[in-house]
Design a protein around this motif. Structure first.
Motif, short mmCIF file in Angstrom:
data_model
loop_
_atom_site.label_atom_id
_atom_site.label_comp_id
_atom_site.label_asym_id
_atom_site.label_seq_id
_atom_site.Cartn_x
_atom_site.Cartn_y
_atom_site.Cartn_z
N GLU A 4 0.83 -1.19 0.00
CA GLU A 4 0.00 0.00 0.00
C GLU A 4 0.87 1.25 0.00
O GLU A 4 1.93 1.29 0.62
CB GLU A 4 -0.90 0.03 1.25
CG GLU A 4 -1.95 -1.05 1.26
CD GLU A 4 -3.02 -0.81 0.21
OE1 GLU A 4 -3.30 0.36 -0.09
OE2 GLU A 4 -3.57 -1.79 -0.30
N PRO A 9 -2.95 0.96 -3.80
CA PRO A 9 -2.13 -0.24 -3.90
C PRO A 9 -1.02 -0.08 -4.94
O PRO A 9 -1.23 0.44 -6.03
CB PRO A 9 -3.14 -1.31 -4.34
CG PRO A 9 -4.47 -0.77 -3.94
CD PRO A 9 -4.37 0.71 -4.09
N ARG A 11 1.61 -1.91 -7.45
CA ARG A 11 1.76 -3.18 -8.15
C ARG A 11 3.09 -3.82 -7.77
O ARG A 11 4.15 -3.19 -7.91
CB ARG A 11 1.68 -2.97 -9.66
CG ARG A 11 1.82 -4.27 -10.45
CD ARG A 11 1.60 -4.03 -11.94
NE ARG A 11 1.87 -5.20 -12.71
CZ ARG A 11 1.05 -6.23 -12.84
NH1 ARG A 11 -0.11 -6.21 -12.21
NH2 ARG A 11 1.35 -7.28 -13.58
N ASP A 78 -6.06 -11.08 1.39
CA ASP A 78 -5.45 -10.27 0.34
C ASP A 78 -6.49 -9.91 -0.73
O ASP A 78 -6.50 -8.78 -1.24
CB ASP A 78 -4.30 -11.04 -0.32
CG ASP A 78 -3.08 -11.17 0.58
OD1 ASP A 78 -2.98 -10.40 1.55
OD2 ASP A 78 -2.23 -12.04 0.32
N GLN A 79 -7.35 -10.85 -1.05
CA GLN A 79 -8.34 -10.64 -2.10
C GLN A 79 -9.36 -9.59 -1.70
O GLN A 79 -9.68 -8.69 -2.48
CB GLN A 79 -9.04 -11.96 -2.43
CG GLN A 79 -8.15 -12.97 -3.12
CD GLN A 79 -8.81 -14.32 -3.26
OE1 GLN A 79 -9.84 -14.61 -2.65
NE2 GLN A 79 -8.23 -15.18 -4.09
N ARG A 81 -9.10 -7.27 0.68
CA ARG A 81 -8.47 -5.94 0.86
C ARG A 81 -8.23 -5.28 -0.49
O ARG A 81 -8.36 -4.05 -0.62
CB ARG A 81 -7.15 -6.07 1.62
CG ARG A 81 -7.27 -6.09 3.12
CD ARG A 81 -5.96 -5.78 3.80
NE ARG A 81 -4.86 -6.47 3.17
CZ ARG A 81 -4.47 -7.71 3.48
NH1 ARG A 81 -5.11 -8.38 4.41
NH2 ARG A 81 -3.45 -8.28 2.87
N GLU A 82 -7.86 -6.08 -1.49
CA GLU A 82 -7.66 -5.52 -2.82
C GLU A 82 -8.96 -4.93 -3.37
O GLU A 82 -8.96 -3.84 -3.93
CB GLU A 82 -7.14 -6.60 -3.77
CG GLU A 82 -6.84 -6.09 -5.18
CD GLU A 82 -6.27 -7.17 -6.08
OE1 GLU A 82 -6.14 -6.91 -7.28
OE2 GLU A 82 -5.97 -8.27 -5.57
N ARG A 83 -10.06 -5.64 -3.17
CA ARG A 83 -11.36 -5.12 -3.60
C ARG A 83 -11.70 -3.83 -2.86
O ARG A 83 -12.15 -2.85 -3.45
CB ARG A 83 -12.46 -6.16 -3.34
CG ARG A 83 -12.42 -7.38 -4.26
CD ARG A 83 -13.63 -8.25 -3.99
NE ARG A 83 -13.74 -9.34 -4.93
CZ ARG A 83 -13.32 -10.59 -4.69
NH1 ARG A 83 -12.76 -10.87 -3.54
NH2 ARG A 83 -13.47 -11.54 -5.59
N GLY A 85 -9.64 -1.78 -1.52
CA GLY A 85 -8.72 -0.73 -1.91
C GLY A 85 -9.12 0.01 -3.16
O GLY A 85 -8.63 1.11 -3.44
N GLU A 86 -10.04 -0.57 -3.93
CA GLU A 86 -10.52 0.08 -5.14
C GLU A 86 -11.63 1.09 -4.86
O GLU A 86 -12.06 1.82 -5.76
CB GLU A 86 -11.04 -0.99 -6.12
CG GLU A 86 -9.95 -1.95 -6.59
CD GLU A 86 -10.50 -3.15 -7.35
OE1 GLU A 86 -11.75 -3.28 -7.42
OE2 GLU A 86 -9.70 -3.96 -7.85
#
Length: 217
Positions: A4, A9, A11, A78-79, A81-83, A85-86
């Motif tokens: 982060e 996020p 890459r 992880d999955q 949090r990625e969602r 984070g959008e």
């Protein structure tokens, strides 16, 4: 691994992705052996041999056989949090948290179902193995810490904000408790006692007191 930044996020680099892939492959091999032989019946050498790496390589990534399953336990968090984070700053955080977690815990196909079943098996095994239980708690602590900057970006609050840190802790524990409750039984992942439904109950119970208080700082 925290990817982060204040801009959202970051890459991961190719090297980081390759390292993560290797760790996950080792984790899957360890989980499969634990399920087949039990934790006590599995050695680090067994895990290394099963995934085709040297023992030296295994120890480059993990200190113990129990620690090897950490990446597998982190995958679901992880999955979602990625969602999360959008999410654009200022939008409904409570709803976004619930949606991102329930989507991640609702399997859509064989691979996602198998991943949840691996987690169930490991959480069950952790009840009898103190070292594996310590890994499970450490993974949840790490997940909580990684959630803080995601919530900070979504709300505009500072990462050290007490309410924000409380929300991160509460959300993480809601997921942990839901997974532990599901793992203790034999309910389908898609049923009324599946992890997605259980965590929804927990999050809605929390909502009025914690998550709905996460307006702009």
């Amino acid at each position: 691994m925290n990817t982060e930044t204040s801009e959202g996020p970051r890459r991961p680099s190719l090297t980081e992705r390759r390292r993560a892939d290797t760790q996950l492959e080792i984790a899957r091999s360890a989980a499969a052996l634990f399920a087949e032989r039990g934790v006590d019946g599995t050695t680090a050498e067994d895990v290394a041999r099963a995934c085709g790496v040297s023992l030296r390589t295994f120890y480059r990534y993990f200190r113990t056989k129990q620690e090897a399953v950490g990446p597998l336990l982190l995958t679901g968090a992880d999955q979602w949090r990625e969602r999360l984070g959008e999410l654009e700053p200022g939008h409904g955080v409570a709803e976004a948290v619930e949606r991102s977690i329930t989507e991640a815990l609702t399997p859509r196909g064989k691979n996602e179902t198998e991943a949840l079943e691996w987690t169930r098996a490991l959480v069950r095994a952790a009840r009898e193995d103190a070292s594996l239980r310590a890994v499970w708690y450490r993974v949840n602590q790490e997940s909580e810490e990684l959630l803080v900057p995601v919530l900070a970006r979504a709300t505009g609050r500072e990462e050290g904000d007490l309410v924000l840190c409380l929300a991160a802790a509460a959300v993480t524990d809601a997921v942990r408790l839901s997974m532990e409750r599901w793992a203790a039984g034999d309910a389908s992942a898609l049923g009324e006692e599946g992890p997605a439904v259980l965590v929804t109950r927990c999050l809605r119970a929390l909502g009025a007191g914690v998550l709905d208080g996460l307006g702009p700082g």
